[in-house]
Scaffold this motif. Structure first.
Motif, PDB file in Angstrom:
ATOM      1  N   MET A  97       0.856  -1.171   0.000  1.00 17.83           N
ATOM      2  CA  MET A  97       0.000   0.000   0.000  1.00 17.83           C
ATOM      3  C   MET A  97       0.903   1.235   0.000  1.00 17.83           C
ATOM      4  SD  MET A  97      -2.787   1.157   2.869  1.00 17.83           S
ATOM      5  CE  MET A  97      -3.991  -0.059   2.400  1.00 17.83           C
ATOM      6  N   SER A  98       0.644   2.160  -0.895  1.00 15.84           N
ATOM      7  CA  SER A  98       1.488   3.341  -1.010  1.00 15.84           C
ATOM      8  C   SER A  98       0.930   4.546  -0.251  1.00 15.84           C
ATOM      9  CB  SER A  98       1.685   3.692  -2.481  1.00 15.84           C
ATOM     10  OG  SER A  98       0.428   3.973  -3.073  1.00 15.84           O
ATOM     11  N   ASP A  99      -0.164   4.372   0.449  1.00 13.69           N
ATOM     12  CA  ASP A  99      -0.771   5.455   1.213  1.00 13.69           C
ATOM     13  C   ASP A  99       0.169   5.839   2.363  1.00 13.69           C
ATOM     14  OD1 ASP A  99      -2.332   6.974   3.073  1.00 13.69           O
ATOM     15  OD2 ASP A  99      -4.164   6.112   2.208  1.00 13.69           O
ATOM     16  N   PRO A 100       0.608   7.100   2.434  1.00 13.50           N
ATOM     17  CA  PRO A 100       1.571   7.490   3.471  1.00 13.50           C
ATOM     18  C   PRO A 100       1.031   7.387   4.902  1.00 13.50           C
ATOM     19  CG  PRO A 100       0.772   9.420   2.278  1.00 13.50           C
ATOM     20  CD  PRO A 100       0.239   8.212   1.562  1.00 13.50           C
ATOM     21  N   ARG A 101      -0.285   7.252   5.065  1.00 14.41           N
ATOM     22  CA  ARG A 101      -0.835   7.072   6.416  1.00 14.41           C
ATOM     23  C   ARG A 101      -0.430   5.722   7.000  1.00 14.41           C
ATOM     24  NH1 ARG A 101      -7.020   7.685   5.369  1.00 14.41           N
ATOM     25  NH2 ARG A 101      -6.326   6.445   3.611  1.00 14.41           N
ATOM     26  N   TYR A 102      -0.118   4.775   6.112  1.00 14.12           N
ATOM     27  CA  TYR A 102       0.206   3.404   6.531  1.00 14.12           C
ATOM     28  C   TYR A 102       1.645   3.096   6.136  1.00 14.12           C
ATOM     29  CZ  TYR A 102      -4.881   3.587   6.227  1.00 14.12           C
ATOM     30  OH  TYR A 102      -6.190   3.963   6.340  1.00 14.12           O
ATOM     31  N   GLN A 103       2.590   3.707   6.834  1.00 14.26           N
ATOM     32  CA  GLN A 103       4.001   3.568   6.493  1.00 14.26           C
ATOM     33  C   GLN A 103       4.736   2.874   7.638  1.00 14.26           C
ATOM     34  OE1 GLN A 103       5.673   4.459   3.575  1.00 14.26           O
ATOM     35  NE2 GLN A 103       7.337   3.337   4.549  1.00 14.26           N
ATOM     36  N   ILE A 104       5.019   1.596   7.438  1.00 14.47           N
ATOM     37  CA  ILE A 104       5.763   0.817   8.431  1.00 14.47           C
ATOM     38  C   ILE A 104       7.125   0.476   7.829  1.00 14.47           C
ATOM     39  CG2 ILE A 104       5.843  -1.332   9.774  1.00 14.47           C
ATOM     40  CD1 ILE A 104       3.576   0.501  10.678  1.00 14.47           C
ATOM     41  N   ASP A 105       8.196   0.860   8.521  1.00 14.61           N
ATOM     42  CA  ASP A 105       9.545   0.569   8.052  1.00 14.61           C
ATOM     43  C   ASP A 105      10.181  -0.473   8.966  1.00 14.61           C
ATOM     44  OD1 ASP A 105       9.614   2.424   5.850  1.00 14.61           O
ATOM     45  OD2 ASP A 105       9.672   4.012   7.352  1.00 14.61           O
TER      46      ASP A 105
END
Length: 126
Positions: A1-9
């Motif tokens: 998912m490329s949505d920045p709200r869901y950014q897990i690194d």
């Protein structure tokens, strides 16, 4: 998912466990420490994991399970969770890669990819 709200690194540090390995029996043990960082804007819970562990002969072991080391951490934005685990392979070099399945507080489900990382006995690679 490329949505920045869901950014897990995900970052990984590996270590060869000489004391738990037995090269004569094709047993090579490794520890890895993983940090899962929520760089998005929505809290998310790590609900499950999916690993592909490939040894130097190209043999692949697939592992799926709930959470990580018995936990399903909830990560608020900006928060991280670090844990250690291990893997045993039959060759001096191998790789691991996979994903964490995440459930955001808003009900969205998404995968957090884990880029391939190397498991290698010191000196096995030049």
């Amino acid at each position: 998912m490329s949505d920045p709200r869901y950014q897990i690194d995900v970052s990984v540090v590996t270590r060869y466990l000489k004391e738990q390995s037995d090269p004569d029996s094709q047993r090579f043990a490794f520890a890895y420490t993983i940090t899962v960082q929520n760089n998005g804007s929505v809290a998310a819970r790590l609900i499950s994991r999916h690993w592909l562990i490939t040894n130097g002969d190209g043999e692949v072991e697939e592992v799926r399970g709930a959470g990580v080391v018995g936990q399903q951490p909830l990560l608020a934005p900006g928060q991280s969770h670090t844990y250690s685990s291990g893997s045993v392979i039959a060759t001096r070099v191998g790789t691991m890669q996979g994903s964490y399945q995440m459930l955001a507080e808003d009900g969205s489900q998404f995968d957090a990819p884990i880029a391939p990382f190397r498991l290698a006995v010191p000196g096995a690679l030049h």
